[in-house]
Design a protein around this motif. Sequence first.
Motif, PDB file in Angstrom:
ATOM      1  N   ALA A   1       0.690  -1.282   0.028  1.00 12.96           N
ATOM      2  CA  ALA A   1       0.145  -0.116   0.001  1.00 12.96           C
ATOM      3  C   ALA A   1       0.858   1.290   0.027  1.00 12.96           C
ATOM      4  O   ALA A   1       0.286   2.379   0.308  1.00 12.96           O
ATOM      5  CB  ALA A   1      -1.016   0.071   1.124  1.00 12.96           C
ATOM      6  N   HIS A   2       2.278   1.095  -0.263  1.00 10.04           N
ATOM      7  CA  HIS A   2       2.908   2.507  -0.283  1.00 10.04           C
ATOM      8  C   HIS A   2       4.157   2.116  -1.227  1.00 10.04           C
ATOM      9  O   HIS A   2       5.137   1.702  -0.481  1.00 10.04           O
ATOM     10  CB  HIS A   2       3.403   2.936   1.163  1.00 10.04           C
ATOM     11  N   VAL A   3       4.306   2.558  -2.508  1.00 11.44           N
ATOM     12  CA  VAL A   3       5.578   2.368  -3.206  1.00 11.44           C
ATOM     13  C   VAL A   3       5.609   3.544  -4.310  1.00 11.44           C
ATOM     14  O   VAL A   3       4.572   4.558  -4.286  1.00 11.44           O
ATOM     15  CB  VAL A   3       5.349   1.254  -4.128  1.00 11.44           C
ATOM     16  N   HIS A   4       6.541   3.843  -4.894  1.00  7.73           N
ATOM     17  CA  HIS A   4       6.964   4.695  -6.121  1.00  7.73           C
ATOM     18  C   HIS A   4       7.553   3.533  -7.009  1.00  7.73           C
ATOM     19  O   HIS A   4       8.707   2.816  -6.682  1.00  7.73           O
ATOM     20  CB  HIS A   4       7.801   5.709  -5.627  1.00  7.73           C
ATOM     21  N   THR A   5       6.967   3.440  -8.171  1.00  2.94           N
ATOM     22  CA  THR A   5       7.212   2.295  -8.902  1.00  2.94           C
ATOM     23  C   THR A   5       7.355   2.586 -10.403  1.00  2.94           C
ATOM     24  O   THR A   5       7.067   3.529 -11.150  1.00  2.94           O
ATOM     25  CB  THR A   5       6.164   1.183  -8.732  1.00  2.94           C
TER      26      THR A   5
ATOM     27  N   ILE B   1      -5.805  10.917  -3.831  1.00  2.00           N
ATOM     28  CA  ILE B   1      -5.031  12.050  -3.905  1.00  2.00           C
ATOM     29  C   ILE B   1      -4.294  11.953  -2.611  1.00  2.00           C
ATOM     30  O   ILE B   1      -4.581  11.790  -1.640  1.00  2.00           O
ATOM     31  CB  ILE B   1      -5.936  13.529  -3.688  1.00  2.00           C
ATOM     32  N   LYS B   2      -2.872  12.474  -2.910  1.00  2.02           N
ATOM     33  CA  LYS B   2      -1.941  12.432  -2.079  1.00  2.02           C
ATOM     34  C   LYS B   2      -1.611  13.617  -1.537  1.00  2.02           C
ATOM     35  O   LYS B   2      -1.487  14.526  -2.214  1.00  2.02           O
ATOM     36  CB  LYS B   2      -0.538  11.576  -2.487  1.00  2.02           C
ATOM     37  N   PHE B   3      -1.447  14.075  -0.301  1.00  2.84           N
ATOM     38  CA  PHE B   3      -1.104  15.193   0.216  1.00  2.84           C
ATOM     39  C   PHE B   3       0.039  15.156   1.140  1.00  2.84           C
ATOM     40  O   PHE B   3       0.428  14.044   1.940  1.00  2.84           O
ATOM     41  CB  PHE B   3      -2.320  16.015   1.332  1.00  2.84           C
TER      42      PHE B   3
ATOM     43  N   ALA C   1      -0.215   7.301   5.247  1.00  5.86           N
ATOM     44  CA  ALA C   1       0.658   6.720   4.142  1.00  5.86           C
ATOM     45  C   ALA C   1       1.857   6.289   4.885  1.00  5.86           C
ATOM     46  O   ALA C   1       2.875   5.640   4.656  1.00  5.86           O
ATOM     47  CB  ALA C   1       0.953   7.471   2.989  1.00  5.86           C
ATOM     48  N   HIS C   2       2.145   6.711   6.141  1.00  5.96           N
ATOM     49  CA  HIS C   2       3.379   6.524   7.200  1.00  5.96           C
ATOM     50  C   HIS C   2       2.716   6.649   8.623  1.00  5.96           C
ATOM     51  O   HIS C   2       1.645   7.060   8.933  1.00  5.96           O
ATOM     52  CB  HIS C   2       4.227   7.571   6.932  1.00  5.96           C
ATOM     53  N   LEU C   3       3.767   6.206   9.410  1.00  4.33           N
ATOM     54  CA  LEU C   3       3.452   6.313  11.033  1.00  4.33           C
ATOM     55  C   LEU C   3       4.495   7.250  11.578  1.00  4.33           C
ATOM     56  O   LEU C   3       5.707   7.025  11.249  1.00  4.33           O
ATOM     57  CB  LEU C   3       3.518   5.151  11.525  1.00  4.33           C
TER      58      LEU C   3
ATOM     59  N   THR D   1       5.490  -0.418   2.149  1.00  2.00           N
ATOM     60  CA  THR D   1       6.930  -0.380   2.350  1.00  2.00           C
ATOM     61  C   THR D   1       7.680   1.163   2.049  1.00  2.00           C
ATOM     62  O   THR D   1       8.630   1.378   2.610  1.00  2.00           O
ATOM     63  CB  THR D   1       7.743  -1.413   1.193  1.00  2.00           C
ATOM     64  N   ASP D   2       7.148   1.952   1.028  1.00  2.00           N
ATOM     65  CA  ASP D   2       7.945   2.876   0.724  1.00  2.00           C
ATOM     66  C   ASP D   2       8.946   2.555  -0.326  1.00  2.00           C
ATOM     67  O   ASP D   2       9.831   3.454  -0.380  1.00  2.00           O
ATOM     68  CB  ASP D   2       8.138   3.966   1.721  1.00  2.00           C
ATOM     69  N   ALA D   3       9.032   1.345  -0.755  1.00  2.00           N
ATOM     70  CA  ALA D   3       9.968   1.015  -1.859  1.00  2.00           C
ATOM     71  C   ALA D   3       9.781   1.726  -3.155  1.00  2.00           C
ATOM     72  O   ALA D   3       8.761   2.395  -3.473  1.00  2.00           O
ATOM     73  CB  ALA D   3       9.884  -0.455  -2.186  1.00  2.00           C
TER      74      ALA D   3
HETATM   75 ZN   LIG Z   1       6.602   7.252  -0.245  1.00  2.00          ZN
END
Ligand SMILES: [Zn+2]
Length: 420
Positions: free
Chosen positions: A57-61, A168-170, A227-229, A319-321
């Motif tokens: 649920a969290h990447v840049h790909t 939408i991401k802020f 999207a993070h803690l 993961t934010d991979a």
């Molecule tokens: Zn990220």
Amino acid sequence: MATAIVNARVFDGERVLGEPTVVIDGGTISSVGEQAPAGADTVDARGATLLPGLIDAHVHTGEQALALALRFGVTTELEMQGTNTGNNRAHITGNDAMADVRSSGMGITPPGGHPSELIPKDFNPREHSEKAGDRKLRGEPPLMPFSTTPEEAVAFIPRLVAGGSDYIKFMIDDGSVEGHPGLPMLDQATLNAGVAEAHRHGMLTVAHALTVDATRMAIEAGIDGLAHLFMDRPHTGEIIDLIARAGMFVVPCVVLNASMMGITGAEFAADPRVSSRLDQAWLETLRSSFDRYPQGEIDDVLASVKALHDAGVDILTGTDASIPVPFLGGLAHGASVHHELRYLVQAGLTPTEALRSATATTARRFGLDDRGRIAPGLRADLLLVDGDPTVTIADTLNTRAVWRRGTRLAAPQRAPHPAG
Ligand SMILES: [Zn+2]
């Protein structure tokens, strides 16, 4: 032709069903617990567990990263800043050799705001991605929704929607945990206006927030999910209660917080089930770390995950991979999902609760009605592993087979190119 998977323990995304026969026909699951049709190919999965394909649920790909993710049984990645929006991804949607993707497009942030502080001045992400073999983006360059006023944020929302953003991401970040204090950041009024406008367009909203103060701003604005803690201090009962009462989901990305604190993925990478599937660039990346907040305490992060979970907050595996460069290290597509599952269990979730966080819960919170569970009519996105990850979470890496939309991936256990 139909394929019947027989004798596997089945975790359906919520619970263990026993050992029903699961039949795949075309791209979908045609039955669960019924007799296999005559002439079906049979996969005898005795001793193995069948799971829904995992969701990060969290990447840049990109294409190479999505192909890597699939080898680890990750069949969908949710991009939280990137270019794989609905208008740009037909080549991915139709390609069963890589994970599927959803994307926010680019996040709303002020000029010079996060994530610009993470990228060295001489680094060109687009050039890097093309070197890695990803196809060149066609058509218009991606929409960069830089906003410093409510009016600007509001005006970007319909343009992001038109560009095929799935949510939408802020960005809410003053740079304090990245070693860049004083970074330009969205103010509360701009955030509130942008979130309200996104909701008017029926869009789910997510926030990048790494501190308790940024988390408070997200709550005040009515953001749907984090999207993070936060990692800047231990949780209080108050902040946990605010998140729970707001009904938000949280993607803790413990692997990222650990990396920010200088904890590398080297120990995890020593597992041959991990290293055998990574090329040299990804191995080096996994073995390094962001190392921007060494004063942080990973035990505080794990305690926050447990407190949120106990308060009934939906926890999602992420993961934010991103790309294989050591300054974004500690992470690798696909592999880090398994690492995150272990962290969630270490925090105090049961293995079954951790597996829900990478399957059914994520699908429900992101409105992905066609996946995340094993049930008739859903996509045949499946992962078959030896052993029982509902008891021993590390068994998720015992990959026996991966199906994406009913197509079985060839030799998922090996890297496409030998690791040097
Ligand atoms: Zn990220």
